[in-house]
Design an enzyme around this catalytic site. Structure first.
Site, PDB file in Angstrom:
ATOM      1  N   GLU A  50       0.745  -1.009   0.063  1.00 52.03           N
ATOM      2  CA  GLU A  50       0.225  -0.060  -0.025  1.00 52.03           C
ATOM      3  C   GLU A  50       1.013   1.153  -0.016  1.00 52.03           C
ATOM      4  O   GLU A  50       1.766   1.282   0.925  1.00 52.03           O
ATOM      5  CB  GLU A  50      -0.771   0.112   1.446  1.00 52.03           C
ATOM      6  CG  GLU A  50      -2.007   0.957   1.092  1.00 52.03           C
ATOM      7  CD  GLU A  50      -3.009   0.762   2.517  1.00 52.03           C
ATOM      8  OE1 GLU A  50      -3.628   1.812   2.709  1.00 52.03           O
ATOM      9  OE2 GLU A  50      -2.912  -0.294   3.285  1.00 52.03           O
ATOM     10  N   ASP A  61      -5.055   9.708   9.264  1.00 54.25           N
ATOM     11  CA  ASP A  61      -3.903   9.233   9.577  1.00 54.25           C
ATOM     12  C   ASP A  61      -3.442   9.823  10.949  1.00 54.25           C
ATOM     13  O   ASP A  61      -3.759  10.966  11.288  1.00 54.25           O
ATOM     14  CB  ASP A  61      -2.699   9.976   8.653  1.00 54.25           C
ATOM     15  CG  ASP A  61      -3.014   9.283   7.169  1.00 54.25           C
ATOM     16  OD1 ASP A  61      -3.334   8.141   7.112  1.00 54.25           O
ATOM     17  OD2 ASP A  61      -2.408   9.962   6.108  1.00 54.25           O
TER      18      ASP A  61
END
Length: 263
Positions: A50, A61
């Site tokens: 990824e 995040d």
């Protein structure tokens, strides 16, 4: 031509193994180093990679990935640079590669152009963590023309909402194991089984668990519930260590090998 992701999960099922999916932020600390990390990841047993597309407002995040994202953006990294990097990496790397990128940066690049360019550079799909439900059909329709997979991301939420998100899913489903941002955690909620059961009822596409898996021990615990584990912050923590690049790349490889062994 079958998508690389489907072929990989078929192969893993045959081997009775779970997918090891590491995450790395593109262009951090620089593009050349990212290339070397990706090659090392495949060598160390990664089944799928990824690649994070840095974004100025990364809502999902945690702090570790945010540091690398802003570092890459401060270096002037553009999506075109990432596409070119994947083209280069594809000369060596055979396993599937998916992007993790926010809707804003895909939209700004131009939706169809982004999908077409990604596919042409050797990317097999993308996880868009903030893709609005109402945009999903339009995005998937374009992606289908290019055999490019839009990987749905689900969190422990209502059965009805999970059903809507995974409807028509392809490749795999990214199952967030906790509500919140990414990061390294030491314990993971014990109701994972019930949650994955809900996702499995809605779709028979492979399920991979991510967000907060930080060690081989945690990966081993999770593997009985899913078809693969995704490890991001724990990898980026090594990438961000203040050590020579060669040593850092070797450490990333060792960590991936250790996780891979328990899967």
């Amino acid at each position: 031509m079958a998508n690389k992701i489907d072929l990989k999960f078929k192969e893993l099922k045959y081997k009775n193994k779970k997918a090891m999916i590491p995450f790395v932020t593109s262009g951090y600390p620089d593009v050349e180093t990212t290339k070397k990390i990706v090659i090392e990841m495949e060598k160390s047993g990664a089944d799928l990679i990824e690649l994070g597309i840095p974004y100025s407002d990364p809502v999902a995040d945690g702090p570790i990935i945010q540091i690398s994202s802003s570092g890459a953006l401060n270096n002037g990294l553009k999506i075109k640079d990432i596409m070119n990097m994947v083209k280069e990496v594809r000369k060596n790397v055979k396993i599937p590669i998916v992007y993790m990128g926010y809707f804003g940066c895909v939209f700004k690049y131009g939706l169809e152009k982004f999908i077409k360019d990604s596919k042409e550079s050797g990317v097999d799909g993308i996880v868009i963590p903030d893709l609005p439900l109402e945009e999903r059909e339009r995005v998937k329709e374009i992606a289908d023309r290019y055999e490019f997979y839009i990987i749905p991301l689900v969190a422990p939420t209502s059965e009805d909402r999970i059903g809507k998100i995974v409807n028509g899913a392809k490749g795999f489903i990214y199952c967030v194991s906790t509500n919140g941002v990414t990061g390294v955690r030491n314990i993971i909620a014990n109701d994972v089984k019930a949650y994955i059961d809900v996702v499995s009822k809605a779709s028979n596409v492979p399920k991979c668990i991510g967000f907060g898996i930080s060690s081989p021990e945690m990966a081993q615990k999770m593997k009985e519930y899913c078809d693969g584990v995704i490890i991001g912050s724990a990898v980026m923590k090594i990438v961000e260590e203040d050590i020579p690049k060669e040593e850092m790349i070797r450490k990333v490889g060792e960590f991936i090998s250790q996780v891979n062994e328990v899967l």
